[in-house]
Design a protein around this motif. Sequence first.
Motif, PDB file in Angstrom:
ATOM      1  N   GLY A 208     -14.006  96.462   2.118  1.00 31.06           N
ATOM      2  CA  GLY A 208     -14.556  95.873   0.905  1.00 31.06           C
ATOM      3  C   GLY A 208     -14.510  94.357   0.927  1.00 31.06           C
ATOM      4  O   GLY A 208     -15.440  93.684   0.439  1.00 31.06           O
ATOM      5  N   LEU A 209     -13.447  93.779   1.510  1.00 27.06           N
ATOM      6  CA  LEU A 209     -13.363  92.320   1.609  1.00 27.06           C
ATOM      7  C   LEU A 209     -14.452  91.765   2.517  1.00 27.06           C
ATOM      8  O   LEU A 209     -15.012  90.687   2.254  1.00 27.06           O
ATOM      9  N   LEU A 210     -14.781  92.483   3.597  1.00 24.93           N
ATOM     10  CA  LEU A 210     -15.887  92.043   4.451  1.00 24.93           C
ATOM     11  C   LEU A 210     -17.201  92.033   3.684  1.00 24.93           C
ATOM     12  O   LEU A 210     -18.020  91.113   3.835  1.00 24.93           O
ATOM     13  N   MET A 211     -17.438  93.058   2.861  1.00 23.62           N
ATOM     14  CA  MET A 211     -18.639  93.075   2.033  1.00 23.62           C
ATOM     15  C   MET A 211     -18.641  91.904   1.063  1.00 23.62           C
ATOM     16  O   MET A 211     -19.686  91.265   0.831  1.00 23.62           O
ATOM     17  N   LEU A 212     -17.493  91.608   0.480  1.00 21.81           N
ATOM     18  CA  LEU A 212     -17.390  90.496  -0.459  1.00 21.81           C
ATOM     19  C   LEU A 212     -17.760  89.163   0.194  1.00 21.81           C
ATOM     20  O   LEU A 212     -18.468  88.340  -0.393  1.00 21.81           O
ATOM     21  N   LEU A 213     -17.270  88.942   1.402  1.00 25.47           N
ATOM     22  CA  LEU A 213     -17.538  87.675   2.077  1.00 25.47           C
ATOM     23  C   LEU A 213     -19.031  87.458   2.272  1.00 25.47           C
ATOM     24  O   LEU A 213     -19.537  86.345   2.094  1.00 25.47           O
ATOM     25  N   GLY A 214     -19.746  88.526   2.620  1.00 24.18           N
ATOM     26  CA  GLY A 214     -21.181  88.394   2.810  1.00 24.18           C
ATOM     27  C   GLY A 214     -21.917  88.071   1.527  1.00 24.18           C
ATOM     28  O   GLY A 214     -22.812  87.216   1.499  1.00 24.18           O
ATOM     29  N   ILE A 215     -21.533  88.735   0.430  1.00 18.11           N
ATOM     30  CA  ILE A 215     -22.224  88.507  -0.844  1.00 18.11           C
ATOM     31  C   ILE A 215     -21.919  87.112  -1.383  1.00 18.11           C
ATOM     32  O   ILE A 215     -22.811  86.400  -1.874  1.00 18.11           O
ATOM     33  N   VAL A 216     -20.662  86.686  -1.309  1.00 16.56           N
ATOM     34  CA  VAL A 216     -20.291  85.369  -1.814  1.00 16.56           C
ATOM     35  C   VAL A 216     -20.964  84.271  -0.996  1.00 16.56           C
ATOM     36  O   VAL A 216     -21.423  83.251  -1.547  1.00 16.56           O
ATOM     37  N   ALA A 217     -21.044  84.433   0.322  1.00 15.92           N
ATOM     38  CA  ALA A 217     -21.747  83.450   1.149  1.00 15.92           C
ATOM     39  C   ALA A 217     -23.212  83.370   0.755  1.00 15.92           C
ATOM     40  O   ALA A 217     -23.798  82.271   0.702  1.00 15.92           O
ATOM     41  N   LYS A 218     -23.833  84.503   0.459  1.00 19.68           N
ATOM     42  CA  LYS A 218     -25.236  84.505   0.035  1.00 19.68           C
ATOM     43  C   LYS A 218     -25.416  83.759  -1.277  1.00 19.68           C
ATOM     44  O   LYS A 218     -26.393  82.996  -1.449  1.00 19.68           O
ATOM     45  N   ASN A 219     -24.494  83.914  -2.216  1.00 21.35           N
ATOM     46  CA  ASN A 219     -24.603  83.216  -3.510  1.00 21.35           C
ATOM     47  C   ASN A 219     -24.542  81.708  -3.335  1.00 21.35           C
ATOM     48  O   ASN A 219     -25.330  80.957  -3.930  1.00 21.35           O
ATOM     49  N   SER A 220     -23.610  81.242  -2.516  1.00 18.17           N
ATOM     50  CA  SER A 220     -23.505  79.796  -2.304  1.00 18.17           C
ATOM     51  C   SER A 220     -24.718  79.256  -1.551  1.00 18.17           C
ATOM     52  O   SER A 220     -25.151  78.126  -1.790  1.00 18.17           O
ATOM     53  N   ILE A 221     -25.268  80.054  -0.632  1.00 21.01           N
ATOM     54  CA  ILE A 221     -26.472  79.614   0.086  1.00 21.01           C
ATOM     55  C   ILE A 221     -27.642  79.449  -0.874  1.00 21.01           C
ATOM     56  O   ILE A 221     -28.443  78.510  -0.750  1.00 21.01           O
TER      57      ILE A 221
END
Length: 614
Positions: A456-469
Amino acid sequence: NFGLTVVAAVLMSLAVARLVTPMIAAYFLKSFGHVSHGEGKVMDWYVRTLHWTLDSRKAAAWRARGGMRRVFSRVMDHRLWAIGAGVLAFALTLFMFTVIPSQFQPTRDEDDATAQIEMVPGTTLAQTDAVVSRVSALLGQQPVVSTVYARTRVGSGTVTANLREDRKEKSVDFERRLAPQLTAIPDARVSIRSQSGWGGSGRDVTVVLGGSDPAKLQQAADKIVGEMGGLKSLTAPRVSGGMQRPEIVIKPRFDLAANLGVTTQALSSAIRIATLGDIDQNSARFSLSDRQIPIRVALDQSARTSLSTIQNLPVSTASGGSVPLNLVADIGLGSGPTKIDRVNQQRQITLGADLAPGVVISNAMKQVHALPSMKNLPVGVSELTLGQSKWQAEMITNFITAVIAGTFLVFAVLVLLYRRVLPPFVNMGSLLLAPLGGLIALWATGQPLSLPVYIGLLMLLGIVAKNSILLIDFALDEMSKGVDAFTAIIDAGHKRAQPIVMTTVAMVAGMVPTAMSLSGDSSSRAPMGTVVIGGLALSTLLTLLIIPAAFSLAVGIERYVGPRLGRRLLTYRPGDNGDEVIGIAGANPGPLLGPATGKLGHGRDQGDGAQPAE
């Protein structure tokens, strides 16, 4: 498999977003002219808050006054306050990792429970069956048990209890509640087969010691087991597989044997025939038409149990005579282990224990490692990492490696996309804000860290990176059109907040059924849903408030450091290629920079995508 699935799903969604969605939108969407975007009280509050986090006017005023105010002017910059909030969130994340207990796999609510019975060596089948019947009757009396199946072998047995479907008690709670009653049965070792005991003692907690000296190893193990018995978090600690069985101990008198002419070979041959029988290489053979059958010479089984028979066993001498075995050797009764385990040619001994109700294995292992005997192991004795402990350590190492490798890959792509250095660092810094909300959710629900949580933390990292991008890419796009940095950042927060929140709400809604365990045993899915919901909810808020401030500081650093590094490192000067030189929109007159080409992937021509390098 998880990584390949995510990669394939993301690539397919990208193809749909770039090919299918525009085609459908062209047919079904209609234009109604200019419409306000994302207005409302919540958006007005967010824009006001965003203005406050980007406010550096008071810091500039203090700096203009000079003196000590110039030294402390940075403290009045609200952007640094936002960065400080991000640092505090990251520190709290590290603290939560130390507070929340951990285990390799979450415990499952299974449909059955199995009790294992181990008897002392030499126990008959009837004696074993009596203990198995007692365990079977104890399990059958439990209200949550529907049927019981028992199997008896010489010296061991198993009893499997099938649990009712309408029970309210989980199988793990049932097993840990019943463990003290099973361990109280005399003359037998009775334990519940643990879900997490593979690769070790078969019980919840496993400690493996290794060493070359069997006496020191056994002494250290017995001392640790005694101290483990005083821990309330453990039930029935003991040495696994360490049962002693009776044996005949023969110690030769080499000086007397030499005087009587008894060789070592004759002595060993007599002892071997008295116990195991002669080896096949020395035995005579009975020849058949297709094979030869070795004839093994040994004492009768009944004679081997008589110590006087073995004492009077004749041993041949060099002169052709014989002497009794007890004349050249001391013969007595003793005890020894039933088996010897080794790892990497090192002798090992395994300690096992069951967990008390409501105890997580990481908390129990901390207490075990804090025992005086574990802190002061004898010289030559060490703790070995095997089984589940080894897998858990490898899982954490592989997770950290995957995060670092993924971060570098994303950073490389963003550098190529932005053609800048500091904005990608802002994107990577947003990853530090991702785990906090998920860890708080785990702590609030009482769920430990486990393999699904790391997924779940790996999924979180991808989504949060997308938001900042989304935020930074929009701001850079506006700045390339001549908009000043402050206005571009405010516009990016205003126009990208709604898509970011919509993505978060959709992801959270999809994870709610998983986190709430609405169907079946979701012990391996609920932790992942919980960490994703909590992480998205908090990280989205932190991203919308902290990332714009961090990007504003990054732009300022680029404007200050970039020209100075350029004068020292580059021989090229703006205008050397004959192009018109432009300045930075909204900035004070300073070093002039040449035009930049269009951003990667935006499909602009060379002239349309002019963007000043910051």
